[in-house]
Design an enzyme around this catalytic site. Structure first.
Site, mmCIF file in Angstrom:
data_model
loop_
_atom_site.group_PDB
_atom_site.id
_atom_site.type_symbol
_atom_site.label_atom_id
_atom_site.label_comp_id
_atom_site.label_asym_id
_atom_site.label_seq_id
_atom_site.Cartn_x
_atom_site.Cartn_y
_atom_site.Cartn_z
ATOM 1 C CB CYS A 89 -0.925 0.011 1.208
ATOM 2 S SG CYS A 89 -1.994 1.480 1.294
ATOM 3 C CG HIS A 222 -6.895 -2.298 -5.901
ATOM 4 N ND1 HIS A 222 -6.816 -3.582 -5.411
ATOM 5 C CD2 HIS A 222 -6.551 -1.490 -4.862
ATOM 6 C CE1 HIS A 222 -6.446 -3.551 -4.138
ATOM 7 N NE2 HIS A 222 -6.277 -2.291 -3.788
ATOM 8 C CG ASP A 248 -6.352 6.110 -2.188
ATOM 9 O OD1 ASP A 248 -6.274 7.039 -1.366
ATOM 10 O OD2 ASP A 248 -5.450 5.285 -2.370
ATOM 11 N N GLY A 253 -0.795 5.190 -4.192
ATOM 12 C CA GLY A 253 0.606 4.849 -4.417
ATOM 13 C C GLY A 253 0.772 3.682 -5.365
ATOM 14 C CB THR A 254 -0.327 0.133 -5.328
ATOM 15 O OG1 THR A 254 -1.697 0.300 -4.946
ATOM 16 C CG2 THR A 254 0.494 -0.237 -4.094
#
Length: 332
Positions: A89, A222, A248, A253-254
């Site tokens: 994460c 996701h 989010d 980040g990912t």
């Protein structure tokens, strides 16, 4: 029986991160990926209790720090989320590093640098701390790559979508504006959740990616819906969907790593290029392609993500067996 957890709460560019600094379950000293398996098998109630309502909420992210098994890492981490124990994460890493350094939980071997053992692999971090507080964090993420290009699925209410599947620590469906989807403008968060659920369901029988170096990392859980930026301070804008109904608040980040891997795989970014990703609330991550990387048979990238986090408080949380909602709940 009442169990007590001491947590340091922060947010990374708007997305909440809860660092469990005390009360986490004891686990054997083995690689963190195997400790994650034990945590999921025997202690997942901790994740549910601390991430779900009434102690958490739909977009809660968290982390528990453990001693590193790898000799080249400062510490290890298990990420706990509403969507499960993720391999990696990005927003969580930036938040936990900020909290751990400011609160004195971690003493780096090299000031300004950390190496973290995550279930997805080693993640290196650089941080700027000119005084009492951490101003910024740059995370050098795991190798990322474009897994599949131009995957076609039919989405009820939208029609035929063409998406790319990319890995940035988690697998993402990467969606760009096209005939069936005109972009983020005019879409509410609930709209994004609804179409993301439909997209994920439609992709399940069509594309089930498995990481070539770790078969436990698999499946598209996701989505990132990409559009042009609303600010001159960014190169793109994205809404990252995860869990059952989470969007989010950070640029992801990912998600930003997967986006850069997708753009690299399609020849639209090259090594050394920067990509500033804007979130729905206007905060920005500064992505950069540091180098090429081979992930099994795939050619990918080594991405880095720069961002900031702020510690917002200390939180002692009780989980009492007398409470019928001790292990949390979700309204789907």
């Amino acid at each position: 029986m009442r169990r007590s957890f001491f947590c340091i709460d922060s947010h990374t560019c708007g997305n909440p991160v809860r660092l469990v600094a005390g009360g986490g379950p004891l686990l054997p000293h083995i690689p963190i990926a195997k400790r994650r398996d034990l945590f999921v098998r025997d202690h997942d109630w901790v994740r549910r209790a601390l991430m779900f309502e009434p102690r958490g909420h739909d977009i809660m992210s968290g982390a528990i720090i453990y001693p590193a098994y790898r000799q080249d890492c400062d510490f290890a981490v298990i990420f706990i989320e509403v969507s499960g124990c993720l391999p990696m994460c990005g927003a969580g890493t930036i938040g936990l590093v900020t909290a751990a350094i400011e609160e004195g939980l971690v003493t780096p071997r090299v000031p300004g640098k950390l190496s973290i053992e995550t279930p997805a692999g080693r993640v290196d971090v650089q941080y700027e701390k000119p005084g009492e507080f951490v101003d910024s964090v740059r995370m050098f993420n795991v190798a990322s790559y474009l897994h599949a290009a131009d995957v076609t699925v039919d989405i009820p209410g939208l029609g035929r979508l063409v998406v790319d599947i990319a890995y940035g620590g988690n697998y993402y469906a990467v969606v760009e504006p096209q005939e069936a989807w005109q972009g983020l403008d005019g879409m509410s968060a609930s709209d994004i959740v609804d179409v993301s659920r439909s997209l994920r369901e439609a992709l399940e029988p069509v594309c089930d990616p498995v990481h070539p170096e770790d078969e436990k990392i698999r499946g598209v859980h996701h989505a990132i819906w990409c559009d042009t930026p609303s600010s001159s301070n960014a190169d793109g804008r994205g809404a990252v969907f995860y869990g059952d109904k989470a969007i989010d608040r950070s640029p992801g980040g990912t998600g930003t790593s997967a986006r850069m891997a997708q753009l690299y795989g399609k020849g639209r970014l090259k090594v050394g290029d920067a990509f500033r990703q804007e979130s729905l609330i206007g905060t920005v991550f500064e992505g950069r392609i540091e180098a090429e990387a081979d992930i099994g048979p795939f050619n990918g990238i080594k991405p880095s993500i720069g961002g900031w986090a702020r510690v917002i408080g200390h939180n002692t949380i009780f989980v009492d067996d007398r409470d019928p909602l001790a292990h949390g709940f979700q309204i789907v």
